[in-house]
Each structure stands twice: as structure tokens, then as C-alpha cells.
Design a protein around this motif. Structure first.
Motif, PDB file in Angstrom:
ATOM      1  N   GLU A   1      11.365   4.327  -6.635  1.00  0.00           N
ATOM      2  CA  GLU A   1      11.743   6.168  -6.014  1.00  0.00           C
ATOM      3  C   GLU A   1      10.857   6.003  -4.152  1.00  0.00           C
ATOM      4  OE1 GLU A   1      10.970   9.075  -8.392  1.00  0.00           O
ATOM      5  OE2 GLU A   1      10.812  10.075  -6.012  1.00  0.00           O
ATOM      6  N   ILE A   2       9.875   5.304  -4.437  1.00  0.00           N
ATOM      7  CA  ILE A   2       9.526   5.132  -3.310  1.00  0.00           C
ATOM      8  C   ILE A   2       9.990   4.494  -2.164  1.00  0.00           C
ATOM      9  CG2 ILE A   2       7.260   4.273  -2.192  1.00  0.00           C
ATOM     10  CD1 ILE A   2       5.288   5.598  -4.151  1.00  0.00           C
ATOM     11  N   LEU A   3      10.175   2.616  -2.982  1.00  0.00           N
ATOM     12  CA  LEU A   3      10.526   2.346  -2.783  1.00  0.00           C
ATOM     13  C   LEU A   3      11.906   2.061  -1.841  1.00  0.00           C
ATOM     14  CD1 LEU A   3      11.084  -0.730  -1.075  1.00  0.00           C
ATOM     15  CD2 LEU A   3      11.994  -1.515  -3.574  1.00  0.00           C
ATOM     16  N   ALA A   4      12.869   3.181  -2.923  1.00  0.00           N
ATOM     17  CA  ALA A   4      14.301   3.861  -1.993  1.00  0.00           C
ATOM     18  C   ALA A   4      13.655   4.258  -1.292  1.00  0.00           C
ATOM     19  CB  ALA A   4      15.019   4.007  -3.255  1.00  0.00           C
TER      20      ALA A   4
ATOM     21  N   ALA B   1       0.806  -1.366  -0.009  1.00  0.00           N
ATOM     22  CA  ALA B   1       0.018  -0.140  -0.105  1.00  0.00           C
ATOM     23  C   ALA B   1       1.210   1.493  -0.092  1.00  0.00           C
ATOM     24  CB  ALA B   1      -0.466  -0.324   1.343  1.00  0.00           C
ATOM     25  N   THR B   2       1.981   0.460   0.270  1.00  0.00           N
ATOM     26  CA  THR B   2       2.927   2.210   0.440  1.00  0.00           C
ATOM     27  C   THR B   2       3.496   2.911  -1.338  1.00  0.00           C
ATOM     28  OG1 THR B   2       4.587   1.532   2.037  1.00  0.00           O
ATOM     29  CG2 THR B   2       4.997   3.191   1.243  1.00  0.00           C
ATOM     30  N   ALA B   3       2.928   1.645  -2.259  1.00  0.00           N
ATOM     31  CA  ALA B   3       3.811   2.615  -3.599  1.00  0.00           C
ATOM     32  C   ALA B   3       2.110   2.287  -4.059  1.00  0.00           C
ATOM     33  CB  ALA B   3       4.861   1.529  -4.306  1.00  0.00           C
ATOM     34  N   LYS B   4       0.844   2.202  -3.648  1.00  0.00           N
ATOM     35  CA  LYS B   4      -0.365   1.242  -4.229  1.00  0.00           C
ATOM     36  C   LYS B   4      -0.166   1.843  -5.933  1.00  0.00           C
ATOM     37  CE  LYS B   4      -4.846   2.463  -3.845  1.00  0.00           C
ATOM     38  NZ  LYS B   4      -5.673   0.804  -3.089  1.00  0.00           N
ATOM     39  N   GLY B   5      -0.366   1.472  -6.551  1.00  0.00           N
ATOM     40  CA  GLY B   5      -0.807   1.104  -8.546  1.00  0.00           C
ATOM     41  C   GLY B   5       0.558   1.132  -9.100  1.00  0.00           C
ATOM     42  N   TRP B   6       2.003   0.777  -7.841  1.00  0.00           N
ATOM     43  CA  TRP B   6       2.700  -0.414  -8.577  1.00  0.00           C
ATOM     44  C   TRP B   6       2.574  -1.688  -8.908  1.00  0.00           C
ATOM     45  CZ3 TRP B   6       8.716  -0.755  -5.675  1.00  0.00           C
ATOM     46  CH2 TRP B   6       9.386  -0.803  -7.120  1.00  0.00           C
ATOM     47  N   PRO B   7       2.460  -1.838 -10.375  1.00  0.00           N
ATOM     48  CA  PRO B   7       2.363  -3.324 -10.228  1.00  0.00           C
ATOM     49  C   PRO B   7       3.009  -4.412  -9.769  1.00  0.00           C
ATOM     50  CG  PRO B   7       1.932  -2.211 -12.737  1.00  0.00           C
ATOM     51  CD  PRO B   7       2.695  -1.342 -11.428  1.00  0.00           C
TER      52      PRO B   7
END
Lengths: 267, 267
Positions: free
Chosen positions: B253-256, B9-15
């Protein structure tokens, strides 16, 4: 209607003389006032206006904000104002975390110490300080006191005539411990003020102005009123609602609806 | 990094395939997944993808919502999905008040009874149910379980391998009782999941999407991580942030940034 008190914030913007006249016409005998409005009108003038309108000032909102510079002098001024208005109760909202701080334990400890500093001045002026717990959603930016238990623990070192608590339904309704704490507040003679507002979702941005008039939300308002009664509280029941849509309406209309909803859902 | 888990959910929309590849490249070994995304991709396909990417599914979010019709079948489906994914933990969000109801005691009692109905099925499938307390601002519309104490009291009648609790910093940070309850959760072997997000104000309208990445708010995140460790928890640390501005950025970018902030503020 003997216990009903109209908190001024419910009809924000209604000029004080019109509010006083409106209350008198409706048979209302108590009002909760706000410092900024009272200051603007003049504290002594406001006190005379209330007296002449047969209105008791049931509480003065609000002081506290102990994380701000100059909090001691500001709170003494607020006690002075309450004394001039004949308000038996000054509501204290503690303030949130200091800017940039994450130390919530320190912020809470400071609140306890700050209240202690005010106690002699409050006693000397015959004004009871009333610690208000705000809903936990305000914990970081408005009030680090989040439950009735915390408020009572903060009050405990001081005599009840100096420090009491506010029971506000909007802030406390979610807490399953609240009924036990209301009973405790009664035993410890701490219930200084009872305020009613309803919980409505969705919350607006900033979450401050989303309260509902009694009956528009999900709070068991009558259960709260009966609980404070059972705890020995026989004082005023203030309805205090911050709501932007409500504020857009004429003051008299707001007052009339508030009285009607108080009768149906709280009294 | 061994304990870090990236909640989807932290990167919602990331396939999902890109998320799996991104995590593998960054050396991430655990992810928290969401049912709707997993269902869209296919539960068995998602399980294979995670396995092939060397990713453990640390939790499946979420089921519960016991006030909705068909809750029993829906929750059994969720347990099935968790089992297929090899997720040891299924997060339960209780749901709010039924439409039009003000009976919070009844709603809470129903949650307890509903969880009891699920226990045998959870045990049979080797999935631990994890009761999540949500912040009291969600009490009416999302979750009548508002404190860690309530979650632990609800879990108490059942064996810990069937029912545990989630410790989520975003929901619990304001509670002065939380440290004692974390210690209790450890003693009772109930800590099923630890999730970290930061508290940021002002809250947006609807208050759901205002969480912050670690270090952007006021929560003592490391203190929480140390508290669950001291309570004997040695499991994954999920970072789970719902934030619309964040979601507008590329997943990698969100993950990093999430990993960097986890290292600085949580680990």
C-alpha cells in the motif's frame, strides 16, 4: 550586568509586577516584554510599572505575521505599544506560508513589501523594526526568514534607524555564514537586538519550547556576543528561553539562574 | 516511472524479498537500500535478490558519522557493501558534534579531512561518496553539514567521480540559496543522488519521523526535480520518507501510494 536584559518569555507566567520587583532587586536594568502580557496588564500601566522600577524595555516581542489578515493595522498597533513602553525596538517575526501555499518566494517577497509599508509609521514613532530570522525548522509555519543574510537583505532598502535585525543565537548558530553576516550587520548599522538561548536536543514535539538556558546546550554563546561586539554593537544582551520545564519553576529562581548562566556563558 | 526509485526507508519493516517482489510487480526498476537491512539479510544475498528482481540499487544509505570511533573502518565497510550491491552511490551523513563539544568549526573541518581519507578507497571500488546536507535542525546531533553549499564546498577538493552530493528536498527546501547551489552542483558534476520528501508540521518529538509523502506538505517538489534536471542530472528520483504512521501500513500500500504521489507531484 549593565548589558543584561531579562526577556519576559524566559519566566512565562510570572506576573509583571513580581517580575519588575524581582529584576529591580537583582540589579537588572533591562527587560524584553511580550505584547500579549503587556496588553493584559495594560500598556500604559506596564510602561509606568517599568519606569517606576527603573527598568528599560529593551525590546517588544513581537509583531509581523504578515500573512495574516489585518497585518497592517496590527503592526501599527504594535509600533504604538512599543512607543508607549519606550521600547526602541519592535521584533518582527514574518509569519510562514499562507495556508495551503507552497510559494515560498511569494511569501518572502510579501514580507519585504509589508515591511516597506510600515517604515514611515515606525520612523514617525521612533521605533526601530527588527527583522528576526527564525531557525529553518520554523520556515513553513512561523517565519519564512531563515537566515541573517535574508533578514539583512530585507532590511537593506530602508534606513537603519527604521529597520534593523535581531541576532538570536538559538536560530542562527548552525549557519557557517553567520559570522560574516554579523560583521556585515555591524557595517550596515543593523544590529537592533541581540538575544541568547542555547540549543538542546532532543527537540520536543512542535519544537517551540525546547530552548535551553545558556550553557545547557551546544551554542558558542560567548563567541556570538564577542562577534556582535566586534561588529560595533554595544546594546543589551537579552536572554530569551522558551522551555516548559523552566516555566514550571518560580520566577525568582528562573531569574537568578538566568543571571548566573549569563555571567558564566555569555558576558 | 523510468527514473523512480523506491527508498527502502519509506516502507521500513517490509521484508526485503517482499519489497523486491512488490517493486517488480509495480514496474519499479530502482531501489535505495539501507545498510542495516541489507546486513541483516546478507549483503551478497541482497545483491542477488535485487539482480534477480531486475532492480538496480540506486543508492546505499548510509555511512559517515565521522565523529564516532572507528569511522574509517566502518566507512570502508560501507564502500565494500555498496560495491557488492552494485550501488553507484554511498550516502554520507556527517554526524553531529562530538559529545560535550561546542566546536562546530572543528567538527566541520574533521568531516572534510575524513572524506579525503576515504577518497582513494571509494575510487578504487568505483563507488561515489555523496555528501548529504541535513536540515539545520539536525546540526548538533546528526549532521554538521547543513546546506548544499557546505556539501559542495566539502566535495570541491576531490574529483566528482569520487565525491558528489545528495539533493534532498526535505532538508533543503527552506534555503533561498538552494537554486543557485543546484545549478553550481550541475556545473561541477556533483549531483550524485536526488531524494524527494515533503515537509509537514507540526514536527513530532525528536523531529526524525515527521516527513511526508510527496504532496502532503509545502515543498515545491516539481520545481526541485526540474532544477536538478536543468542542472544536467538525469539519474534516479528516490522517494525517501520516514514517517511512523506510514510505516504502520502494509508495504504494498505504501509503495502504491508513493508511486501515485510521485507521478502527481514530482515527475
Amino acid at each position: 550586568m549593565k548589558r543584561f536584559s531579562f526577556n519576559q518569555a524566559t519566566a512565562k507566567g510570572w506576573p509583571l509586577p513580581e517580575l519588575a520587583a524581582g529584576c529591580a532587586e537583582e540589579g537588572v536594568t533591562g527587560v524584553g516584554l511580550w505584547r500579549e502580557d503587556v496588553q493584559e496588564y495594560g500598556v500604559h500601566a506596564a510602561a509606568a510599572l517599568m519606569r517606576d522600577s527603573g527598568l528599560a524595555v529593551t525590546s517588544l516581542c513581537r509583531s509581523g505575521f504578515f500573512q495574516q489578515p489585518g497585518w497592517l493595522e496590527e503592526n501599527k498597533r504594535a509600533i504604538d505599544e512599543a512607543a508607549i513602553l519606550g521600547a526602541p525596538v519592535l521584533v518582527l517575526v514574518s509569519g510562514g506560508l499562507p495556508p495551503g501555499s507552497r510559494d515560498i518566494d511569494a511569501a518572502r517577497a510579501h514580507v519585504g513589501a509589508a515591511i516597506g509599508r510600515l517604515v514611515p509609521y515606525a520612523l514617525a514613532n521612533g521605533v526601530q523594526l527588527a527583522i528576526e530570522a527564525l531557525h529553518p525548522m520554523f520556515c513553513s509555519d512561523r517565519c519564512v526568514v531563515s537566515t541573517l543574510k535574508q533578514a539583512l537583505d530585507l532590511a537593506a532598502p530602508y534606513p537603519p534607524e527604521a529597520v534593523g535585525v535581531v541576532v538570536d543565537t538559538y536560530h542562527l548558530w548552525w549557519d557557517d555564514d553567520v559570522w560574516a553576516q554579523i560583521a556585515r550587520a555591524g557595517r550596515e548599522r543593523r544590529i537592533a537586538c541581540f538575544q541568547a538561548a542555547d540549543w538542546v536536543t532532543p527537540l520536543p514535539a512542535g519544537v517551540l519550547l525546547g530552548r535551553g538556558l545558556p550553557g545547557t546546550g551546544c551554542v558558542e554563546l560567548r563567541r556570538f556576543r564577542e562577534a556582535v561586539d566586534a561588529a560595533g554593537y554595544a546594546g543589551p544582551v537579552e536572554v530569551e528561553v522558551f522551555n516548559e520545564e523552566l516555566w514550571a519553576r518560580p520566577g525568582r529562581e528562573i531569574l537568578a539562574e538566568t543571571i548566573g548562566r549569563y555571567r558564566t556563558h555569555v558576558a
